[in-house]
Design a protein around this motif. Structure first.
Motif, PDB file in Angstrom:
ATOM      1  N   MET A   1     -17.767 -55.713 -67.306  1.00  0.00           N
ATOM      2  CA  MET A   1     -18.978 -54.896 -67.417  1.00  0.00           C
ATOM      3  C   MET A   1     -19.485 -54.803 -68.857  1.00  0.00           C
ATOM      4  O   MET A   1     -20.657 -54.522 -69.093  1.00  0.00           O
ATOM      5  CB  MET A   1     -18.738 -53.497 -66.849  1.00  0.00           C
ATOM      6  CG  MET A   1     -18.560 -53.474 -65.333  1.00  0.00           C
ATOM      7  SD  MET A   1     -19.936 -54.217 -64.407  1.00  0.00           S
ATOM      8  CE  MET A   1     -21.244 -53.022 -64.732  1.00  0.00           C
TER       9      MET A   1
ATOM     10  N   ASP B   1     -17.921 -60.089 -57.585  1.00  0.00           N
ATOM     11  CA  ASP B   1     -18.492 -58.774 -57.306  1.00  0.00           C
ATOM     12  C   ASP B   1     -18.882 -58.047 -58.590  1.00  0.00           C
ATOM     13  O   ASP B   1     -19.952 -57.441 -58.666  1.00  0.00           O
ATOM     14  CB  ASP B   1     -17.493 -57.922 -56.516  1.00  0.00           C
ATOM     15  CG  ASP B   1     -17.148 -58.515 -55.170  1.00  0.00           C
ATOM     16  OD1 ASP B   1     -18.044 -59.074 -54.533  1.00  0.00           O
ATOM     17  OD2 ASP B   1     -15.969 -58.430 -54.763  1.00  0.00           O
ATOM     18  N   VAL B   2     -18.010 -58.084 -59.591  1.00  0.00           N
ATOM     19  CA  VAL B   2     -18.286 -57.350 -60.828  1.00  0.00           C
ATOM     20  C   VAL B   2     -19.448 -57.978 -61.580  1.00  0.00           C
ATOM     21  O   VAL B   2     -20.317 -57.281 -62.114  1.00  0.00           O
ATOM     22  CB  VAL B   2     -17.034 -57.274 -61.721  1.00  0.00           C
ATOM     23  CG1 VAL B   2     -17.335 -56.497 -63.003  1.00  0.00           C
ATOM     24  CG2 VAL B   2     -15.881 -56.613 -60.982  1.00  0.00           C
TER      25      VAL B   2
ATOM     26  N   ARG C   1     -22.568 -56.964 -59.862  1.00  0.00           N
ATOM     27  CA  ARG C   1     -22.871 -55.570 -60.199  1.00  0.00           C
ATOM     28  C   ARG C   1     -23.565 -55.493 -61.551  1.00  0.00           C
ATOM     29  O   ARG C   1     -24.547 -54.763 -61.731  1.00  0.00           O
ATOM     30  CB  ARG C   1     -21.586 -54.741 -60.229  1.00  0.00           C
ATOM     31  CG  ARG C   1     -21.849 -53.242 -60.408  1.00  0.00           C
ATOM     32  CD  ARG C   1     -20.583 -52.477 -60.750  1.00  0.00           C
ATOM     33  NE  ARG C   1     -19.444 -52.824 -59.915  1.00  0.00           N
ATOM     34  CZ  ARG C   1     -18.214 -52.378 -60.120  1.00  0.00           C
ATOM     35  NH1 ARG C   1     -17.961 -51.585 -61.161  1.00  0.00           N
ATOM     36  NH2 ARG C   1     -17.221 -52.730 -59.328  1.00  0.00           N
ATOM     37  N   ARG C   2     -23.079 -56.269 -62.520  1.00  0.00           N
ATOM     38  CA  ARG C   2     -23.674 -56.291 -63.857  1.00  0.00           C
ATOM     39  C   ARG C   2     -25.089 -56.867 -63.812  1.00  0.00           C
ATOM     40  O   ARG C   2     -26.000 -56.356 -64.474  1.00  0.00           O
ATOM     41  CB  ARG C   2     -22.782 -57.128 -64.777  1.00  0.00           C
ATOM     42  CG  ARG C   2     -23.082 -56.990 -66.260  1.00  0.00           C
ATOM     43  CD  ARG C   2     -22.052 -57.745 -67.078  1.00  0.00           C
ATOM     44  NE  ARG C   2     -22.189 -59.190 -66.926  1.00  0.00           N
ATOM     45  CZ  ARG C   2     -21.281 -60.069 -67.346  1.00  0.00           C
ATOM     46  NH1 ARG C   2     -20.173 -59.649 -67.920  1.00  0.00           N
ATOM     47  NH2 ARG C   2     -21.483 -61.364 -67.203  1.00  0.00           N
TER      48      ARG C   2
ATOM     49  N   ARG D   1     -27.132 -56.831 -61.223  1.00  0.00           N
ATOM     50  CA  ARG D   1     -28.010 -55.853 -60.559  1.00  0.00           C
ATOM     51  C   ARG D   1     -28.535 -54.809 -61.535  1.00  0.00           C
ATOM     52  O   ARG D   1     -29.692 -54.378 -61.447  1.00  0.00           O
ATOM     53  CB  ARG D   1     -27.247 -55.160 -59.425  1.00  0.00           C
ATOM     54  CG  ARG D   1     -27.178 -55.945 -58.126  1.00  0.00           C
ATOM     55  CD  ARG D   1     -26.265 -55.246 -57.150  1.00  0.00           C
ATOM     56  NE  ARG D   1     -26.376 -55.780 -55.800  1.00  0.00           N
ATOM     57  CZ  ARG D   1     -25.496 -55.527 -54.840  1.00  0.00           C
ATOM     58  NH1 ARG D   1     -24.447 -54.757 -55.087  1.00  0.00           N
ATOM     59  NH2 ARG D   1     -25.679 -56.031 -53.627  1.00  0.00           N
TER      60      ARG D   1
ATOM     61  N   PRO E   1     -30.267 -49.997 -59.215  1.00  0.00           N
ATOM     62  CA  PRO E   1     -29.049 -50.766 -58.916  1.00  0.00           C
ATOM     63  C   PRO E   1     -28.192 -50.167 -57.809  1.00  0.00           C
ATOM     64  O   PRO E   1     -27.426 -50.894 -57.170  1.00  0.00           O
ATOM     65  CB  PRO E   1     -28.295 -50.767 -60.251  1.00  0.00           C
ATOM     66  CG  PRO E   1     -29.348 -50.529 -61.286  1.00  0.00           C
ATOM     67  CD  PRO E   1     -30.344 -49.608 -60.635  1.00  0.00           C
ATOM     68  N   THR E   2     -28.325 -48.860 -57.577  1.00  0.00           N
ATOM     69  CA  THR E   2     -27.541 -48.236 -56.508  1.00  0.00           C
ATOM     70  C   THR E   2     -28.148 -48.491 -55.133  1.00  0.00           C
ATOM     71  O   THR E   2     -27.499 -48.260 -54.116  1.00  0.00           O
ATOM     72  CB  THR E   2     -27.426 -46.715 -56.731  1.00  0.00           C
ATOM     73  OG1 THR E   2     -28.731 -46.124 -56.670  1.00  0.00           O
ATOM     74  CG2 THR E   2     -26.805 -46.413 -58.087  1.00  0.00           C
TER      75      THR E   2
ATOM     76  N   THR F   1     -26.022 -56.680 -50.276  1.00  0.00           N
ATOM     77  CA  THR F   1     -24.636 -56.909 -49.881  1.00  0.00           C
ATOM     78  C   THR F   1     -24.541 -57.143 -48.379  1.00  0.00           C
ATOM     79  O   THR F   1     -25.159 -56.429 -47.590  1.00  0.00           O
ATOM     80  CB  THR F   1     -23.763 -55.698 -50.249  1.00  0.00           C
ATOM     81  OG1 THR F   1     -23.815 -55.496 -51.664  1.00  0.00           O
ATOM     82  CG2 THR F   1     -22.311 -55.920 -49.826  1.00  0.00           C
TER      83      THR F   1
ATOM     84  N   TYR G   1     -23.254 -61.901 -50.158  1.00  0.00           N
ATOM     85  CA  TYR G   1     -24.530 -61.409 -50.648  1.00  0.00           C
ATOM     86  C   TYR G   1     -25.673 -62.290 -50.168  1.00  0.00           C
ATOM     87  O   TYR G   1     -25.476 -63.426 -49.739  1.00  0.00           O
ATOM     88  CB  TYR G   1     -24.524 -61.371 -52.193  1.00  0.00           C
ATOM     89  CG  TYR G   1     -23.449 -60.502 -52.782  1.00  0.00           C
ATOM     90  CD1 TYR G   1     -23.660 -59.139 -52.988  1.00  0.00           C
ATOM     91  CD2 TYR G   1     -22.200 -61.029 -53.099  1.00  0.00           C
ATOM     92  CE1 TYR G   1     -22.662 -58.338 -53.518  1.00  0.00           C
ATOM     93  CE2 TYR G   1     -21.200 -60.225 -53.631  1.00  0.00           C
ATOM     94  CZ  TYR G   1     -21.439 -58.881 -53.845  1.00  0.00           C
ATOM     95  OH  TYR G   1     -20.457 -58.089 -54.353  1.00  0.00           O
TER      96      TYR G   1
END
Length: 232
Positions: free
Chosen positions: A97, A200-201, A204-205, A207, A214-215, A222, A228
């Motif tokens: 991250m 996944d991480v 997430r970064r 997004r 992003p939430t 997903t 995805y």
């Protein structure tokens, strides 16, 4: 004369640093060494052609996460691999991250580390399947595959080489369900030693950079238990 690709190794334990440096040199890389974060930043200023930085987490003057964060803020293109003696999940997630592309947990084999470096360099040096004009447009996004830049509604978004490869994969496959294994194989290579969660991480970064919320992602959605999908 073939120019060697240059790697920075930041590791405060001399025996580990020597082990890493020797094996990278055997693999054909030029290596510069640092024991502290301050030394690493000085070397990066001096050697502007460094392609990959290998960073230990535990350092005498700072921590690898902070070094990673500063390097990434200054250069979105450089490859970053974190080294850690710890196996806690949070260290891996924190490293990714803050901008790392990959992580290697000690102890590791020379072949494993070299494979990770090779994969990062292949990703930065090879452009595949690009259209003739070098531009992919999808909804509010424009991806330039010649200079590897991303714009959203005309505003440039800073992305790393890993993030570039991920979003190019999505934009090349609009509406297609992509499994985590598909993403891992395309972005990190079929010989990748690591874990699926790295995909996944990194997503997430990504997004955080491209989504309005992003939430509640609208572009990279997903598919629970699978992977995805890109939709605009």
């Amino acid at each position: 004369m073939t120019l060697l690709r240059k790697i920075l190794v930041l590791e405060d334990e001399a025996s580990i640093r020597s082990f890493v440096v020797i094996n990278l040199k055997r693999a054909g890389y030029e290596v510069v060494e640092a024991e502290t974060g301050a030394e690493a930043f000085e070397l990066l200023r001096k050697h502007t052609d460094i392609k990959v930085a290998i960073l230990d987490i535990m350092l005498p003057d700072t921590d690898g996460f902070e070094v990673c964060r500063k390097i990434r803020a200054a250069d979105p293109q450089i490859g970053i691999i974190m080294l850690s003696a710890k196996t806690q999940e949070m260290d891996k997630v924190t490293g990714l991250m803050t901008g790392a592309d990959d992580y290697v947990t000690k102890p590791f084999s020379p072949a494993e580390l070299t494979a990770r470096v090779d994969a990062l360099l292949r990703r930065s040096e090879v452009t595949f399947g690009q259209p003739d004009n070098g531009i992919i447009v999808s909804g509010p996004f424009k991806l330039n595959t010649r200079n590897r830049t991303l714009e959203k509604q005309g505003t440039r978004i800073k992305i790393t080489q890993v993030e570039y490869t991920i979003i190019k994969m999505f934009m090349d496959n609009p509406g297609k369900a992509l499994s985590r294994e598909d993403i891992l194989n395309t972005v990190w290579g079929r010989d990748y030693f690591g874990e699926v969660k790295i995909a996944d991480v990194n997503i997430r970064r990504l997004r955080i950079k491209i989504e309005d919320d992003p939430t509640n992602p609208q572009f990279i959605t997903t598919l629970w238990g699978f992977g995805y999908k890109w939709g605009v």
